[in-house]
Design an enzyme around this catalytic site. Structure first.
Site, PDB file in Angstrom:
ATOM      1  N   ASN A  78     -34.325  -1.529  -3.025  1.00  0.00           N
ATOM      2  CA  ASN A  78     -34.941  -2.394  -4.049  1.00  0.00           C
ATOM      3  C   ASN A  78     -34.306  -2.203  -5.430  1.00  0.00           C
ATOM      4  O   ASN A  78     -34.967  -2.363  -6.458  1.00  0.00           O
ATOM      5  CB  ASN A  78     -36.475  -2.188  -4.117  1.00  0.00           C
ATOM      6  CG  ASN A  78     -37.235  -3.254  -4.914  1.00  0.00           C
ATOM      7  OD1 ASN A  78     -38.278  -2.981  -5.498  1.00  0.00           O
ATOM      8  ND2 ASN A  78     -36.738  -4.459  -4.967  1.00  0.00           N
ATOM      9  N   CYS A 128     -34.953  -5.241   0.709  1.00  0.00           N
ATOM     10  CA  CYS A 128     -33.702  -4.578   1.113  1.00  0.00           C
ATOM     11  C   CYS A 128     -34.019  -3.103   1.326  1.00  0.00           C
ATOM     12  O   CYS A 128     -35.177  -2.741   1.537  1.00  0.00           O
ATOM     13  CB  CYS A 128     -32.597  -4.799   0.073  1.00  0.00           C
ATOM     14  SG  CYS A 128     -32.954  -4.108  -1.561  1.00  0.00           S
ATOM     15  N   ASP A 173     -24.603  -4.652   1.806  1.00  0.00           N
ATOM     16  CA  ASP A 173     -25.047  -3.703   0.784  1.00  0.00           C
ATOM     17  C   ASP A 173     -23.919  -3.440  -0.224  1.00  0.00           C
ATOM     18  O   ASP A 173     -22.859  -2.938   0.167  1.00  0.00           O
ATOM     19  CB  ASP A 173     -25.434  -2.417   1.526  1.00  0.00           C
ATOM     20  CG  ASP A 173     -25.856  -1.310   0.600  1.00  0.00           C
ATOM     21  OD1 ASP A 173     -25.877  -1.516  -0.622  1.00  0.00           O
ATOM     22  OD2 ASP A 173     -26.167  -0.223   1.118  1.00  0.00           O
ATOM     23  N   CYS A 222     -30.574  -3.137  -5.629  1.00  0.00           N
ATOM     24  CA  CYS A 222     -29.386  -4.016  -5.643  1.00  0.00           C
ATOM     25  C   CYS A 222     -29.734  -5.427  -5.157  1.00  0.00           C
ATOM     26  O   CYS A 222     -29.908  -6.338  -5.966  1.00  0.00           O
ATOM     27  CB  CYS A 222     -28.252  -3.434  -4.801  1.00  0.00           C
ATOM     28  SG  CYS A 222     -27.627  -1.853  -5.404  1.00  0.00           S
ATOM     29  N   ARG A 223     -29.835  -5.614  -3.840  1.00  0.00           N
ATOM     30  CA  ARG A 223     -29.946  -6.974  -3.299  1.00  0.00           C
ATOM     31  C   ARG A 223     -31.283  -7.648  -3.538  1.00  0.00           C
ATOM     32  O   ARG A 223     -31.334  -8.808  -3.962  1.00  0.00           O
ATOM     33  CB  ARG A 223     -29.639  -6.949  -1.790  1.00  0.00           C
ATOM     34  CG  ARG A 223     -28.208  -6.587  -1.480  1.00  0.00           C
ATOM     35  CD  ARG A 223     -28.034  -6.188  -0.042  1.00  0.00           C
ATOM     36  NE  ARG A 223     -28.710  -4.925   0.237  1.00  0.00           N
ATOM     37  CZ  ARG A 223     -28.789  -4.354   1.428  1.00  0.00           C
ATOM     38  NH1 ARG A 223     -28.235  -4.971   2.468  1.00  0.00           N
ATOM     39  NH2 ARG A 223     -29.408  -3.204   1.595  1.00  0.00           N
ATOM     40  N   SER A 224     -32.399  -6.955  -3.223  1.00  0.00           N
ATOM     41  CA  SER A 224     -33.686  -7.677  -3.275  1.00  0.00           C
ATOM     42  C   SER A 224     -34.144  -8.039  -4.687  1.00  0.00           C
ATOM     43  O   SER A 224     -34.733  -9.110  -4.866  1.00  0.00           O
ATOM     44  CB  SER A 224     -34.778  -6.939  -2.489  1.00  0.00           C
ATOM     45  OG  SER A 224     -35.056  -5.679  -3.015  1.00  0.00           O
TER      46      SER A 224
HETATM   47  P1  4NP Z   1     -30.148  -2.123  -1.904  1.00  0.00           P
HETATM   48  O1  4NP Z   1     -28.887  -1.156  -2.057  1.00  0.00           O
HETATM   49  O2  4NP Z   1     -30.782  -1.795  -0.567  1.00  0.00           O
HETATM   50  O3  4NP Z   1     -29.544  -3.484  -1.938  1.00  0.00           O
HETATM   51  O4  4NP Z   1     -31.060  -1.829  -3.083  1.00  0.00           O
HETATM   52  C1  4NP Z   1     -28.932   0.220  -1.883  1.00  0.00           C
HETATM   53  C2  4NP Z   1     -29.431   1.027  -2.867  1.00  0.00           C
HETATM   54  C3  4NP Z   1     -29.442   2.392  -2.696  1.00  0.00           C
HETATM   55  C4  4NP Z   1     -28.946   2.963  -1.528  1.00  0.00           C
HETATM   56  C5  4NP Z   1     -28.451   2.141  -0.537  1.00  0.00           C
HETATM   57  C6  4NP Z   1     -28.455   0.773  -0.705  1.00  0.00           C
HETATM   58  N1  4NP Z   1     -28.936   4.366  -1.369  1.00  0.00           N
HETATM   59  O5  4NP Z   1     -28.415   4.839  -0.350  1.00  0.00           O
HETATM   60  O6  4NP Z   1     -29.448   5.089  -2.236  1.00  0.00           O
END
Ligand code: 4NP
Length: 149
Positions: A11, A8, A122, A13-15
């Site tokens: 790294n 993602c 997200d 939240c989703r992945s």
């Molecule tokens: P992820 O979520 O890609 O599922 O880990 C996010 C985590 C952090 C951010 C965006 C999405 N950020 O903008 O910091």
């Protein structure tokens, strides 16, 4: 043994949730695979998964993710892994752009495993209910992956 990487943006939240979901379904089905996760961005390197994701995964899959640490995708990943799943369309585009020529990994959008050419949204700026929705989507996709083994 097949090696699968979940990717993602951050790294956190989703992945990591996808990594835990794939391990969970693999163990349940007695399938041996190697699983890891990474982010296309460097913002959160070294951090544990978002606490909301940790709670949802603990509740749904009895899995503790507190020791997971965020890392960024690197060039070697495209040869270390057989399959790299992107959580969203932007992640997939970024991976296609990063991919070294003649590398072995095949790239897919994760929800294509369910015949859905859609992103896992997200949940970073969302609520715990958004993390529950993410888990439902990831768990279904990972169950479909394991069914093929
Ligand atoms: P992820 O979520 O890609 O599922 O880990 C996010 C985590 C952090 C951010 C965006 C999405 N950020 O903008 O910091």
């Amino acid at each position: 043994m097949n090696a699968i990487l979940m990717v993602c943006l951050g790294n956190i939240c989703r992945s990591p949730m996808a990594e835990a979901a794939l391990r969970y379904h693999a163990e349940k089905a007695g399938v041996a695979i190697s699983v890891d996760s990474a982010g296309t961005a460097a913002y959160h390197i070294g951090k544990a998964p978002d606490i909301r994701g940790q709670q949802v995964v603990l509740h749904n899959a009895d899995t503790d993710m507190s020791h997971y640490k965020a890392r960024q995708v690197c060039a070697e990943d495209f040869d270390r892994f057989d399959i790299i799943y992107a959580m969203d369309i932007q992640n997939l585009r970024d991976l296609e752009n990063m991919r070294p020529e003649k590398s072995k990994a095949k790239l897919f959008l994760l929800r294509e495993e369910l015949g859905q050419s859609q992103s896992v949204a997200d949940p970073y700026y969302g609520e715990i209910s958004d993390f529950e929705t993410v888990w439902t989507q990831l768990s279904a996709a990972c169950e479909a992956i394991i069914r093929k083994y």
